[in-house]
Motif scaffolding. Sequence first.
Motif, PDB file in Angstrom:
ATOM      1  N   GLU A 164       0.837  -1.211   0.000  1.00 55.16           N
ATOM      2  CA  GLU A 164       0.000   0.000   0.000  1.00 55.16           C
ATOM      3  C   GLU A 164       0.866   1.252   0.000  1.00 55.16           C
ATOM      4  O   GLU A 164       0.565   2.243  -0.677  1.00 55.16           O
ATOM      5  CB  GLU A 164      -0.932  -0.008   1.219  1.00 55.16           C
ATOM      6  N   LYS A 165       1.951   1.209   0.766  1.00 51.12           N
ATOM      7  CA  LYS A 165       2.846   2.383   0.809  1.00 51.12           C
ATOM      8  C   LYS A 165       3.488   2.612  -0.557  1.00 51.12           C
ATOM      9  O   LYS A 165       3.549   3.735  -1.037  1.00 51.12           O
ATOM     10  CB  LYS A 165       3.933   2.178   1.865  1.00 51.12           C
ATOM     11  N   GLU A 166       3.932   1.531  -1.173  1.00 57.53           N
ATOM     12  CA  GLU A 166       4.576   1.679  -2.483  1.00 57.53           C
ATOM     13  C   GLU A 166       3.606   2.247  -3.509  1.00 57.53           C
ATOM     14  O   GLU A 166       3.948   3.113  -4.309  1.00 57.53           O
ATOM     15  CB  GLU A 166       5.111   0.333  -2.973  1.00 57.53           C
ATOM     16  N   GLU A 167       2.376   1.723  -3.467  1.00 61.65           N
ATOM     17  CA  GLU A 167       1.363   2.216  -4.408  1.00 61.65           C
ATOM     18  C   GLU A 167       1.129   3.727  -4.195  1.00 61.65           C
ATOM     19  O   GLU A 167       1.050   4.503  -5.145  1.00 61.65           O
ATOM     20  CB  GLU A 167       0.052   1.440  -4.206  1.00 61.65           C
ATOM     21  N   ALA A 168       1.068   4.132  -2.921  1.00 56.94           N
ATOM     22  CA  ALA A 168       0.844   5.553  -2.613  1.00 56.94           C
ATOM     23  C   ALA A 168       2.032   6.391  -3.105  1.00 56.94           C
ATOM     24  O   ALA A 168       1.844   7.488  -3.643  1.00 56.94           O
ATOM     25  CB  ALA A 168       0.634   5.731  -1.115  1.00 56.94           C
ATOM     26  N   LEU A 169       3.219   5.868  -2.928  1.00 51.88           N
ATOM     27  CA  LEU A 169       4.409   6.631  -3.345  1.00 51.88           C
ATOM     28  C   LEU A 169       4.499   6.788  -4.856  1.00 51.88           C
ATOM     29  O   LEU A 169       5.022   7.784  -5.356  1.00 51.88           O
ATOM     30  CB  LEU A 169       5.685   5.939  -2.839  1.00 51.88           C
TER      31      LEU A 169
END
Length: 381
Positions: free
Chosen positions: A29-34
């Motif tokens: 989820e963090k990677e997608e947000a970044l």
Amino acid sequence: MQTPTTLREIKELKEKLARIIGDMLTSEEKEEALRDHHARRPPRPCGMTIHTGIGCTLRCTYCYIEDMGFPWSAKPYPLNGRQLVYALLKNPSFIPGRNGTLIAIGSVTEPFLPETKEKTIEYIENIAEYLGNPIQFSTKMPLTRSDAERIARADPGISPLITIITVEHHRNLEPYAPPPELRFKTIAVLAEKRLKPILFYRPIIPGIAEKEYQYILEEAKRHGAIGVVAGTLRVTPRIIEKLKENDIPIEEIIKRLPRKPKPREQVPVYTRDIKEKILSYARKIGLIAFPEACMANLYTHGYTCWKMINLGVTSKNMPPEKNLERIREDLVLNGFKVLSAKWENNYRVRLTLSQRHRRYKSLIEEYIRCKYKLCIKTFYK
Ligand code: SF4
């Protein structure tokens, strides 16, 4: 949440919040947000536009989203609310907090379609809970009392813009959107829930607006609108064709075009004179006239910028003193070399900074805009 007063404190706060929100997300989820553009795109002068959906089903004749590559179908935006907040915190130019970057929802989709509504409310709730930035949305969809309650619970100062630009031609201009009568009713519903609904008179369609604006402003006022934001029409070659096909008189539009748009290019149609008439009639009947949407967002959240003061509109909180020396010192304390600072007019400052700070352009502009409630232009040499 209060916005800190130096760039270093803002950075520390963003890092702290990103750690807290990051702990609630999986690494995917963090990677997608970044990877998402909300983590990179610099805010516009009117604030940070937030996409709550991809595409729109309303197919307004004057709409440019097709030219931008968006489809005429809608799906909710892929990030969840916390991911969106995380993306914003990772955006180098975003400033969190009550005096931070203005949030504008509704620029490239209708945020209250059946497909986008839950996502929009989720984003509003998450931004309000973790960041506290002033939020604004624009819509043509009818909102219920329970929608209004949920929105008001999240951000009681939220700035709702309800779009109504024609009653006579709405079937040709907004064939799939709910009729204006339902939008007037939405104004009443929002006012009943103690929100401050504002009529969104954008885009102004020359040849049509002149005949209808008085009625629309009066009706909006009668239903509980506190003000009006008026704005320009932008056309592409496809939009001109579409307007013709839908029997919209386009002579007045063509006459006011500064030049022929290239394919997919959006060219603003000259409407300043009509906008002035709309705003001046609004004042006459007791509506607050906002020439820009950002002012309406500040106003409903109790803030005032220097351009508003210039126009005679003030809200609860006044901006910090207008002092060029203080702004210059502030930037120097934050590590920036200011070569010159001057007023362009009563509310816009023009700063020239050292070339080596160019990569911080949008952060510097956002910092001054948010902290001093001034319009700003920066140059580098
Ligand atoms: S509602 Fe907005 S985004 Fe949707 S088609 Fe109309 S103008 Fe475009």
